[in-house]
Design a protein around this motif. Structure first.
Motif, PDB file in Angstrom:
ATOM      1  N   PRO A 138       0.805  -1.235   0.000  1.00 53.57           N
ATOM      2  CA  PRO A 138       0.000   0.000   0.000  1.00 53.57           C
ATOM      3  C   PRO A 138       0.835   1.279   0.000  1.00 53.57           C
ATOM      4  CG  PRO A 138      -0.952  -1.593   1.499  1.00 53.57           C
ATOM      5  CD  PRO A 138       0.335  -2.182   1.030  1.00 53.57           C
ATOM      6  N   ASP A 139       1.978   1.274   0.708  1.00 50.71           N
ATOM      7  CA  ASP A 139       2.818   2.464   0.725  1.00 50.71           C
ATOM      8  C   ASP A 139       3.610   2.623  -0.568  1.00 50.71           C
ATOM      9  OD1 ASP A 139       1.942   3.146   3.225  1.00 50.71           O
ATOM     10  OD2 ASP A 139       3.597   2.159   4.275  1.00 50.71           O
ATOM     11  N   PHE A 188      -4.010   4.084   5.696  1.00 51.85           N
ATOM     12  CA  PHE A 188      -4.221   3.862   7.122  1.00 51.85           C
ATOM     13  C   PHE A 188      -5.118   2.653   7.404  1.00 51.85           C
ATOM     14  CE2 PHE A 188      -7.694   6.617   5.830  1.00 51.85           C
ATOM     15  CZ  PHE A 188      -8.788   6.091   6.482  1.00 51.85           C
ATOM     16  N   ALA A 189      -5.714   2.057   6.347  1.00 51.03           N
ATOM     17  CA  ALA A 189      -6.549   0.872   6.567  1.00 51.03           C
ATOM     18  C   ALA A 189      -6.683   0.089   5.265  1.00 51.03           C
ATOM     19  CB  ALA A 189      -7.926   1.253   7.091  1.00 51.03           C
ATOM     20  N   ARG A 218     -10.940  -5.999   8.245  1.00 43.73           N
ATOM     21  CA  ARG A 218      -9.735  -5.179   8.226  1.00 43.73           C
ATOM     22  C   ARG A 218      -8.495  -6.061   8.277  1.00 43.73           C
ATOM     23  NH1 ARG A 218      -8.290   0.120  11.957  1.00 43.73           N
ATOM     24  NH2 ARG A 218      -6.207   0.450  11.076  1.00 43.73           N
ATOM     25  N   GLU A 219      -7.563  -5.781   7.370  1.00 43.93           N
ATOM     26  CA  GLU A 219      -6.303  -6.522   7.280  1.00 43.93           C
ATOM     27  C   GLU A 219      -5.191  -5.702   7.927  1.00 43.93           C
ATOM     28  OE1 GLU A 219      -4.049  -9.892   5.518  1.00 43.93           O
ATOM     29  OE2 GLU A 219      -6.187  -9.500   5.837  1.00 43.93           O
ATOM     30  N   GLU A 220      -4.470  -6.313   8.842  1.00 45.09           N
ATOM     31  CA  GLU A 220      -3.358  -5.618   9.487  1.00 45.09           C
ATOM     32  C   GLU A 220      -2.241  -5.357   8.468  1.00 45.09           C
ATOM     33  OE1 GLU A 220      -3.125  -4.323  12.442  1.00 45.09           O
ATOM     34  OE2 GLU A 220      -5.131  -4.997  13.023  1.00 45.09           O
ATOM     35  N   TRP A 269      -7.872   2.377   2.197  1.00 47.98           N
ATOM     36  CA  TRP A 269      -8.231   3.735   2.637  1.00 47.98           C
ATOM     37  C   TRP A 269      -6.958   4.563   2.804  1.00 47.98           C
ATOM     38  CZ3 TRP A 269     -12.892   6.148   3.366  1.00 47.98           C
ATOM     39  CH2 TRP A 269     -14.034   5.345   3.279  1.00 47.98           C
ATOM     40  N   TYR A 270      -6.993   5.748   2.191  1.00 49.48           N
ATOM     41  CA  TYR A 270      -5.833   6.638   2.219  1.00 49.48           C
ATOM     42  C   TYR A 270      -6.230   8.037   2.704  1.00 49.48           C
ATOM     43  CZ  TYR A 270      -2.874   3.468  -0.548  1.00 49.48           C
ATOM     44  OH  TYR A 270      -2.125   2.408  -0.989  1.00 49.48           O
TER      45      TYR A 270
END
Length: 579
Positions: A431-432, A446-447, A454-456, A470-471
């Motif tokens: 994601p980053d 952040f999610a 929700r995935e850690e 989610w950003y």
């Protein structure tokens, strides 16, 4: 109490069935409004429900209240940029266009049905204006993304043409009932009142409500209630002093909706539900009013009148209204076709009944049949016509959902959700990593939601098709990130086919492009930037996404515009590329 509870049960059942029927509407490709009408007709006197309802005063009350809410919601979602693009042509369509439509259709109806000329023109005036509720609903849920100029023209026209239609209907009713008391000066004063008070009260009311939304600290659910009640105050007060309440409440919505504040997000979400409730209630009640056997009795007449309206009166009115604004033939054809009729003509058709005009039931039945035909024929073909006439542009990658966290009255943090599409750039990335070339301080994940859970996030996390990430995203990066999550090989091919494979900066000089590709341009055009060349070719019109100019066998297309409407990128299509 049993009677009241029975009424509540009946009303709830009809609305519930109307909402459930929308799933059938999506499968059959029918407009939702038509399904609401169908539920009302089935529940009516000659339907399976057998409900005898012929209270036109109550129906008029419900219709006007619902239309006020629909127009308020439409105004809240109308951006001021639309006025920059299409205010002048839409204003002409909403005034002269209505008059031209009524004149042409009135003469035809008078001659075809052998009516008194006043009655024939009254019939035309009732169905002469497009309907805001139908246009807003069907255009925004059609599944196609229209050329911005066409969409703005249709929406502004439908939201602003009610004063002219109401004026013509009121004047013609007066001319029919009391011809000796009807005078040209009284009619002109009525028109001035409708427009002047509508614009004035709508502007003042909108400014006051917009300021209150920004300044008051209310519970989230109360902002929408305040705006709806305030909008109804504006609507009713304007009507009481002789103005156009419909125009006033539409303008009020525009002024509130373009005032970004901490309440805007909550208001739009609640208003969406209220607008659907208004549309469902109104069309179900209108469906209860109609008697199918009487509709069939005048069915042939309504079909002929609807055909003349769609194929002759509306196209000629559009052509005579906007020819000088340099719309191309395809845009003119589409604007002509999407002259949707809805609740407004039916509501106007109830005015002669309430005011005691002789043979007014004929007006109501014909208007109702014309509306059904308009929704059935024009409403169902909106996406097909857009593609055939090439006024649709490729879908724009957009976030799946959005939220805002307000830190103060004027500062907020935007939160956006992006769905990972198969074969997109984001699939398989951390994601980053998707935002590594963007500002890490202002754009970060952040999610992550996977399989509705929700995935850690960890160093080994990789995005999969179907994930929702989610950003926190600053406004200038929203579209960039959307492309990385949504663009696939197929969407890129569609984009290349439409815009061309090459991207060109509009600030480049036309002469440089001509020299690079051997294009033929006049000396005057060679000195212009590509942006200036577009402006010159479009005779002062504001170019929008999808607009094209031809230079020999090459095609330049506006690919992207910024928030101010200026061209950001152009697409270049070379000879031999598929269209």
């Amino acid at each position: 109490m049993d009677g009241i509870n029975s009424l509540f049960l009946l009303g709830g059942l009809l609305l519930f069935l109307s909402v459930i029927s929308t799933t059938l509407s999506a499968r059959l490709g029918l407009p939702l409004l038509l399904m609401f009408l169908g539920v009302g007709m089935l529940a009516g006197e000659e339907g399976i429900g057998g409900i005898a309802f012929d209270n036109f005063f109550t129906a008029t009350l419900i219709g006007q209240l619902a239309l006020a809410v629909i127009l308020l919601d439409g105004g809240l979602r109308t951006k001021l940029d639309s006025f920059r693009i299409a205010l002048k042509p839409a204003s002409v369509l909403a005034s002269w266009g209505v008059v031209a439509t009524v004149a042409l259709l009135g003469v035809f109806a008078t001659l075809y049905m052998g009516l008194d000329w006043r009655f024939g023109i009254l019939m035309a005036a009732i169905v002469g204006s497009t309907d805001a509720g139908a246009v807003f609903s069907l255009l925004r849920h059609s599944g196609v993304r229209l050329n911005e100029r066409v969409q703005a023209t249709l929406e502004i026209e439908s939201g602003a043409n009610d004063p002219m239609a109401i004026f013509l209907v009121t004047a013609l009713i007066a001319l029919t009932i009391n011809p000796e008391d009807a005078g040209i000066f009284s009619f002109l004063w009525m028109l001035v009142q409708q427009l002047g008070f509508g614009l004035g009260i709508g502007f003042i009311g909108g400014k006051i409500l917009a300021r209150m939304v920004c300044r008051l600290n209310l519970a989230e659910g109360l902002y929408a209630l305040m705006i709806v009640s305030g909008g109804l105050l504006v609507f009713a007060f304007t009507n009481l002093i002789g103005g156009s309440g419909f125009l006033a409440v539409y303008l009020t919505g525009i002024l509130i909706g373009n005032q970004h504040s901490h309440a805007t997000e909550h208001v739009l979400r609640v208003m969406d539900g209220l607008a659907w409730l208004a549309q469902a209630s109104m069309f179900v009640v209108l469906g209860l009013l109609v008697t199918p056997t009487q509709l069939l009795e005048h069915g042939i007449d309504a079909l002929v009148i609807a055909a003349f309206l769609m194929l002759v009166a509306r196209p000629l009115a559009v052509l005579s209204s906007v020819w000088k604004f340099h719309y191309n033939k395809r845009e003119l054809a589409y604007i002509s076709w999407v002259g949707l009729r809805g609740a407004v003509p039916i509501t106007l058709a109830m005015m002669p009944l309430v005011m005691g005009v002789p043979n007014a039931r004929l007006l109501f039945d014909v208007a109702f049949a014309v509306v059904i035909l308009s929704l059935l024929i024009q409403g169902t073909t909106i996406p097909v016509a857009a593609r055939l006439l090439k006024v649709a542009v490729p879908p724009k990658p957009e976030p799946k959902d959005s939220r805002e966290i307000w830190l103060s009255e004027n500062e907020s943090v935007p939160l956006l959700a992006y769905e990972v599409m198969a074969e997109s750039d984001a699939e398989g990335m951390h994601p980053d990593e998707v935002t590594q070339d963007l500002s890490l301080l202002s754009t970060r994940c952040f999610a992550l939601i996977r399989n509705h859970k929700r995935e850690e996030l960890s160093l080994d996390t990789r995005l999969q098709a179907g994930d929702t990430a989610w950003y926190i995203v600053p406004p200038e990066q929203v579209d960039t990130l959307a492309k990385r999550f949504a663009e696939t090989g197929n969407t890129v091919r569609v984009s290349h086919n439409f815009f061309g494979e090459f991207v060109v900066n509009p600030s480049s000089t036309a002469g440089d492009l001509a020299d690079a590709y051997g294009l033929q341009l006049s000396e005057e055009e060679r000195k212009l930037t590509l942006h200036g060349l577009f402006k010159a070719r479009f005779m002062g019109n504001v170019p929008v996404e999808g607009d094209r100019i031809h230079i020999g066998d090459f095609v330049l297309t506006v690919k992207e515009t910024d928030k101010d409407g200026s061209m950001k990128w152009l697409g270049l299509k070379c000879p031999g590329q598929s269209v």
